[in-house]
Design a protein around this motif. Structure first.
Motif, PDB file in Angstrom:
ATOM      1  N   ASN A 126      38.013   4.035  10.603  1.00  0.00           N
ATOM      2  CA  ASN A 126      39.376   4.369  10.195  1.00  0.00           C
ATOM      3  C   ASN A 126      39.337   5.653   9.379  1.00  0.00           C
ATOM      4  O   ASN A 126      38.263   6.178   9.082  1.00  0.00           O
ATOM      5  N   GLY A 127      40.513   6.158   9.042  1.00  0.00           N
ATOM      6  CA  GLY A 127      40.586   7.406   8.289  1.00  0.00           C
ATOM      7  C   GLY A 127      40.940   8.590   9.178  1.00  0.00           C
ATOM      8  O   GLY A 127      40.918   8.502  10.413  1.00  0.00           O
ATOM      9  N   VAL A 128      41.267   9.707   8.539  1.00  0.00           N
ATOM     10  CA  VAL A 128      41.688  10.908   9.261  1.00  0.00           C
ATOM     11  C   VAL A 128      40.570  11.435  10.155  1.00  0.00           C
ATOM     12  O   VAL A 128      40.806  11.846  11.297  1.00  0.00           O
ATOM     13  N   GLY A 129      39.337  11.442   9.648  1.00  0.00           N
ATOM     14  CA  GLY A 129      38.210  11.926  10.446  1.00  0.00           C
ATOM     15  C   GLY A 129      38.003  11.103  11.707  1.00  0.00           C
ATOM     16  O   GLY A 129      37.718  11.649  12.784  1.00  0.00           O
ATOM     17  N   PHE A 130      38.140   9.782  11.583  1.00  0.00           N
ATOM     18  CA  PHE A 130      38.017   8.893  12.742  1.00  0.00           C
ATOM     19  C   PHE A 130      39.085   9.214  13.787  1.00  0.00           C
ATOM     20  O   PHE A 130      38.800   9.297  14.987  1.00  0.00           O
ATOM     21  N   LYS A 131      40.333   9.419  13.337  1.00  0.00           N
ATOM     22  CA  LYS A 131      41.426   9.714  14.270  1.00  0.00           C
ATOM     23  C   LYS A 131      41.245  11.082  14.924  1.00  0.00           C
ATOM     24  O   LYS A 131      41.534  11.249  16.114  1.00  0.00           O
ATOM     25  N   ILE A 132      40.766  12.056  14.152  1.00  0.00           N
ATOM     26  CA  ILE A 132      40.535  13.385  14.726  1.00  0.00           C
ATOM     27  C   ILE A 132      39.485  13.304  15.836  1.00  0.00           C
ATOM     28  O   ILE A 132      39.614  13.947  16.888  1.00  0.00           O
ATOM     29  N   ILE A 187      45.558  16.509  16.551  1.00  0.00           N
ATOM     30  CA  ILE A 187      44.531  16.926  15.589  1.00  0.00           C
ATOM     31  C   ILE A 187      45.163  17.771  14.490  1.00  0.00           C
ATOM     32  O   ILE A 187      44.928  17.552  13.293  1.00  0.00           O
ATOM     33  N   LEU A 188      45.985  18.742  14.884  1.00  0.00           N
ATOM     34  CA  LEU A 188      46.645  19.603  13.899  1.00  0.00           C
ATOM     35  C   LEU A 188      47.662  18.822  13.074  1.00  0.00           C
ATOM     36  O   LEU A 188      47.832  19.085  11.878  1.00  0.00           O
ATOM     37  N   ALA A 189      48.326  17.852  13.691  1.00  0.00           N
ATOM     38  CA  ALA A 189      49.316  17.044  12.967  1.00  0.00           C
ATOM     39  C   ALA A 189      48.652  16.288  11.822  1.00  0.00           C
ATOM     40  O   ALA A 189      49.109  16.337  10.672  1.00  0.00           O
ATOM     41  N   TYR A 190      47.572  15.585  12.118  1.00  0.00           N
ATOM     42  CA  TYR A 190      46.852  14.837  11.083  1.00  0.00           C
ATOM     43  C   TYR A 190      46.281  15.778  10.022  1.00  0.00           C
ATOM     44  O   TYR A 190      46.350  15.501   8.817  1.00  0.00           O
TER      45      TYR A 190
END
Length: 251
Positions: free
Chosen positions: A202-208, A220-223
């Protein structure tokens, strides 16, 4: 008009507007959303993800950022002040410090995951270990630059050791604490994203990383922009006011 041009906030707003215009023009010239989406599409992506899980992952990442930040600041400040006040200690551990500064962040992250497992403790330790040497250097140099005459005055007036530390030593170090904190936030959140990309679910890095696998540049840019905005807000509305308050005595 001159009054507006002399206003710092106005100049910052104009700078952001110019950046958005350049971004929009370049995106239009490229004409490929995979390479560079337009600001409008990124804004739409933020709205879409905000209704889903964006802020949940941002919240998780912020928790890791602050946990690693406070751990690094506490340990790094203690070591830095000790090395700055004790020349022999500085001589013994200066080489260790140089070594720690030059170990790549990626190596530290991987080693922490190997040693402690793919868990939160390893993730936070990996980030903190990468930041501690930088904090140590800043506080060590700040401690070496202390005005010893002020400390001598405190001794003349028979101030207790704790009073000298609280009233004379620490106030002189405020600018260095702020400098370490400011650079710390800028560095730590970037390392946290790498940690999440490599070993968290989880987390921003995981989503990217997830969006990267789908070549979804817009998401990617949105997050990224949402998280950067939060970090910048912390800098503007928390760090800078604290800095102003703590350094009033110098005016």
């Amino acid at each position: 008009m001159n009054a507006l041009l002399n206003n710092g906030l106005f100049r910052r707003v104009i700078s952001v507007i110019i950046l958005l215009i350049i971004w929009k023009i370049v995106a239009a010239l490229i004409g490929d959303e995979t390479i560079l989406p337009s600001p409008n599409n990124v804004a739409e992506s933020i709205k879409y993800h905000a209704s889903a899980e964006l802020f949940h992952h941002v919240y998780i990442t912020l928790l890791r950022v602050f946990a690693a930040f406070f751990l690094a600041m506490f340990i790094g400040s203690a070591i830095g002040i000790a090395m700055g006040r004790r020349e022999k200690l500085d001589d013994y551990f200066d080489g260790w410090l140089i070594l720690a500064l030059n170990v790549p962040a990626l190596v530290t992250i991987i080693l922490c995951f190997i040693w402690f497992g793919l868990n939160e403790v390893a993730a936070i330790l990996a980030v903190a270990i990468n930041k501690i040497p930088t904090v140590t250097v800043i506080l060590r140099e700040g401690t070496k630059a202390l005005n010893e005459k002020l400390i001598d005055v405190g001794k003349i007036y028979n101030l207790k050791r704790s009073e000298i530390v609280k009233e004379i030593l620490i106030p002189q170090l405020y600018p260095y604490f702020i400098s370490a904190a400011r650079s710390g936030l800028a560095l730590i959140w970037k390392i946290v994203l790498v940690v999440e990309l490599l070993g968290r679910s989880n987390g921003v890095g995981f989503k990217i990383n997830e969006f990267f696998s789908m070549f979804d540049t817009t998401s990617i840019l949105a997050y990224t922009l949402v998280f950067v905005f939060i970090i910048m807000s912390i800098e503007w509305f928390l760090v800078k006011p604290i800095e102003k308050k703590l350094t009033e005595w110098r005016l």
